[in-house]
Design a protein around this motif. Structure first.
Motif, PDB file in Angstrom:
ATOM      1  N   HIS A 288      -7.012   5.727   1.198  1.00 39.31           N
ATOM      2  CA  HIS A 288      -6.395   5.689   2.538  1.00 39.31           C
ATOM      3  C   HIS A 288      -7.367   5.070   3.541  1.00 39.31           C
ATOM      4  CE1 HIS A 288      -3.719   9.336   1.370  1.00 39.31           C
ATOM      5  NE2 HIS A 288      -3.111   8.202   1.091  1.00 39.31           N
ATOM      6  N   GLU A 289      -8.605   5.496   3.487  1.00 35.25           N
ATOM      7  CA  GLU A 289      -9.624   4.989   4.418  1.00 35.25           C
ATOM      8  C   GLU A 289      -9.854   3.488   4.208  1.00 35.25           C
ATOM      9  OE1 GLU A 289     -12.011   4.857   7.550  1.00 35.25           O
ATOM     10  OE2 GLU A 289     -10.922   6.657   6.947  1.00 35.25           O
ATOM     11  N   ALA A 290      -9.936   3.069   2.955  1.00 37.33           N
ATOM     12  CA  ALA A 290     -10.144   1.648   2.652  1.00 37.33           C
ATOM     13  C   ALA A 290      -8.947   0.816   3.102  1.00 37.33           C
ATOM     14  CB  ALA A 290     -10.392   1.453   1.158  1.00 37.33           C
ATOM     15  N   ALA A 291      -7.747   1.331   2.906  1.00 40.22           N
ATOM     16  CA  ALA A 291      -6.537   0.609   3.324  1.00 40.22           C
ATOM     17  C   ALA A 291      -6.477   0.497   4.843  1.00 40.22           C
ATOM     18  CB  ALA A 291      -5.292   1.304   2.785  1.00 40.22           C
TER      19      ALA A 291
ATOM     20  N   TYR B 262       0.835  -1.201   0.000  1.00 43.93           N
ATOM     21  CA  TYR B 262       0.000   0.000   0.000  1.00 43.93           C
ATOM     22  C   TYR B 262       0.874   1.256   0.000  1.00 43.93           C
ATOM     23  CZ  TYR B 262      -4.160  -2.812   1.166  1.00 43.93           C
ATOM     24  OH  TYR B 262      -5.192  -3.704   1.148  1.00 43.93           O
ATOM     25  N   ILE B 263       1.898   1.267   0.836  1.00 44.33           N
ATOM     26  CA  ILE B 263       2.779   2.434   0.928  1.00 44.33           C
ATOM     27  C   ILE B 263       3.508   2.658  -0.398  1.00 44.33           C
ATOM     28  CG2 ILE B 263       4.894   3.318   2.004  1.00 44.33           C
ATOM     29  CD1 ILE B 263       3.863   2.019   4.639  1.00 44.33           C
TER      30      ILE B 263
ATOM     31  N   ALA C 282      -9.399  -2.470  -3.220  1.00 46.16           N
ATOM     32  CA  ALA C 282      -9.145  -2.673  -4.650  1.00 46.16           C
ATOM     33  C   ALA C 282     -10.015  -1.743  -5.493  1.00 46.16           C
ATOM     34  CB  ALA C 282      -9.388  -4.129  -5.024  1.00 46.16           C
ATOM     35  N   THR C 283     -11.264  -1.585  -5.111  1.00 44.29           N
ATOM     36  CA  THR C 283     -12.172  -0.676  -5.823  1.00 44.29           C
ATOM     37  C   THR C 283     -11.676   0.762  -5.731  1.00 44.29           C
ATOM     38  OG1 THR C 283     -14.042  -2.147  -5.417  1.00 44.29           O
ATOM     39  CG2 THR C 283     -14.556   0.139  -5.963  1.00 44.29           C
ATOM     40  N   ALA C 284     -11.237   1.150  -4.536  1.00 45.73           N
ATOM     41  CA  ALA C 284     -10.699   2.502  -4.352  1.00 45.73           C
ATOM     42  C   ALA C 284      -9.432   2.695  -5.176  1.00 45.73           C
ATOM     43  CB  ALA C 284     -10.419   2.759  -2.871  1.00 45.73           C
ATOM     44  N   ALA C 285      -8.611   1.672  -5.278  1.00 42.67           N
ATOM     45  CA  ALA C 285      -7.382   1.756  -6.077  1.00 42.67           C
ATOM     46  C   ALA C 285      -7.715   1.877  -7.564  1.00 42.67           C
ATOM     47  CB  ALA C 285      -6.494   0.548  -5.821  1.00 42.67           C
ATOM     48  N   HIS C 286      -8.769   1.219  -8.008  1.00 45.14           N
ATOM     49  CA  HIS C 286      -9.197   1.368  -9.406  1.00 45.14           C
ATOM     50  C   HIS C 286      -9.580   2.819  -9.685  1.00 45.14           C
ATOM     51  CE1 HIS C 286      -9.106  -2.670 -11.084  1.00 45.14           C
ATOM     52  NE2 HIS C 286      -9.594  -3.136  -9.946  1.00 45.14           N
ATOM     53  N   THR C 287     -10.270   3.459  -8.755  1.00 46.06           N
ATOM     54  CA  THR C 287     -10.630   4.873  -8.906  1.00 46.06           C
ATOM     55  C   THR C 287      -9.379   5.740  -8.938  1.00 46.06           C
ATOM     56  OG1 THR C 287     -12.726   4.470  -7.773  1.00 46.06           O
ATOM     57  CG2 THR C 287     -11.985   6.761  -7.919  1.00 46.06           C
TER      58      THR C 287
ATOM     59  N   SER D  23      -5.173  -6.917  -1.342  1.00 48.07           N
ATOM     60  CA  SER D  23      -6.164  -6.066  -0.681  1.00 48.07           C
ATOM     61  C   SER D  23      -7.552  -6.695  -0.661  1.00 48.07           C
ATOM     62  CB  SER D  23      -6.232  -4.711  -1.386  1.00 48.07           C
ATOM     63  OG  SER D  23      -6.755  -4.858  -2.687  1.00 48.07           O
ATOM     64  N   ASN D  24      -8.406  -6.113   0.161  1.00 48.53           N
ATOM     65  CA  ASN D  24      -9.803  -6.539   0.155  1.00 48.53           C
ATOM     66  C   ASN D  24     -10.534  -5.826  -0.985  1.00 48.53           C
ATOM     67  OD1 ASN D  24     -10.373  -3.935   1.049  1.00 48.53           O
ATOM     68  ND2 ASN D  24     -10.989  -4.559   3.088  1.00 48.53           N
ATOM     69  N   GLU D  25     -11.792  -6.149  -1.179  1.00 48.04           N
ATOM     70  CA  GLU D  25     -12.549  -5.615  -2.316  1.00 48.04           C
ATOM     71  C   GLU D  25     -12.700  -4.095  -2.253  1.00 48.04           C
ATOM     72  OE1 GLU D  25     -16.872  -6.203  -4.497  1.00 48.04           O
ATOM     73  OE2 GLU D  25     -16.189  -7.694  -3.063  1.00 48.04           O
ATOM     74  N   LYS D  26     -12.932  -3.566  -1.068  1.00 44.94           N
ATOM     75  CA  LYS D  26     -13.126  -2.121  -0.918  1.00 44.94           C
ATOM     76  C   LYS D  26     -11.849  -1.357  -1.289  1.00 44.94           C
ATOM     77  CE  LYS D  26     -14.542   1.308   2.495  1.00 44.94           C
ATOM     78  NZ  LYS D  26     -14.885   1.544   3.902  1.00 44.94           N
TER      79      LYS D  26
END
Length: 159
Positions: free
Chosen positions: A143-146, A46-47, A103-108, A98-101
């Motif tokens: 950040h929040e999802a991670a 993540y970092i 991963a979705t945030a990373a796609h954005t 990562s979890n789904e949330k």
């Protein structure tokens, strides 16, 4: 004779109880160690990913500033492209861990980063054109999802 059988059964029950208790404790310890190991790997990934995105953003802004000042932006654009290549590779590890949330945030974040890259590659783009891209908001969601994925308590988003 009966006393010896009772003693033997007692020893056998004690040995089995001890064996099962030790087995359960060792399995729990192994699961905790594996979870910790993967959490450490997740945090590192993540970092690295977020650092890459921030470096792309800084390089894109530097390219925009260079263009506004009439200076050659090729060095900033090269740094931006190098970090984009790294980000692309890191993203695969990010999604695997990562979890789904998250991963979705990373796609954005990827979508916003690509918008930023597209604008930064345009010769007429300056920093004023690059600023409206909502990358920071997407990063705050990531950040929040991670933090949630890593079970870290929520903190105030830094802008």
């Amino acid at each position: 004779m009966a006393t010896q059988i009772f003693t033997l059964v007692g020893v056998l029950i004690g040995a089995l109880t001890s064996y099962f208790a030790t087995t359960v404790a060792e399995r729990a310890k192994f699961r905790r160690e594996m979870a910790t190991r993967w959490d450490e790997r997740k945090l590192d990934t993540y970092i690295e990913y977020l650092t890459c995105v921030k470096q792309i953003q800084r390089a894109a802004m530097a390219a925009g500033q260079a263009r506004e000042q009439g200076v050659d932006a090729s060095e900033a654009l090269a740094a931006m492209e190098e970090n984009e290549n790294r980000r692309s590779i890191l993203f695969e590890t990010f999604v695997l861990l990562s979890n789904e949330k998250a991963a979705t945030a990373a796609h954005t974040v990827n979508q916003r980063t690509w918008e930023l890259l597209r604008m930064a590659r345009t010769p007429s783009s300056g920093t004023a054109e690059l600023r409206p891209i909502p990358l920071v908001e997407a990063l705050n969601v990531l950040h929040e999802a991670a933090r949630s994925d890593l079970t870290i308590s929520s903190a105030v988003s830094v802008r």
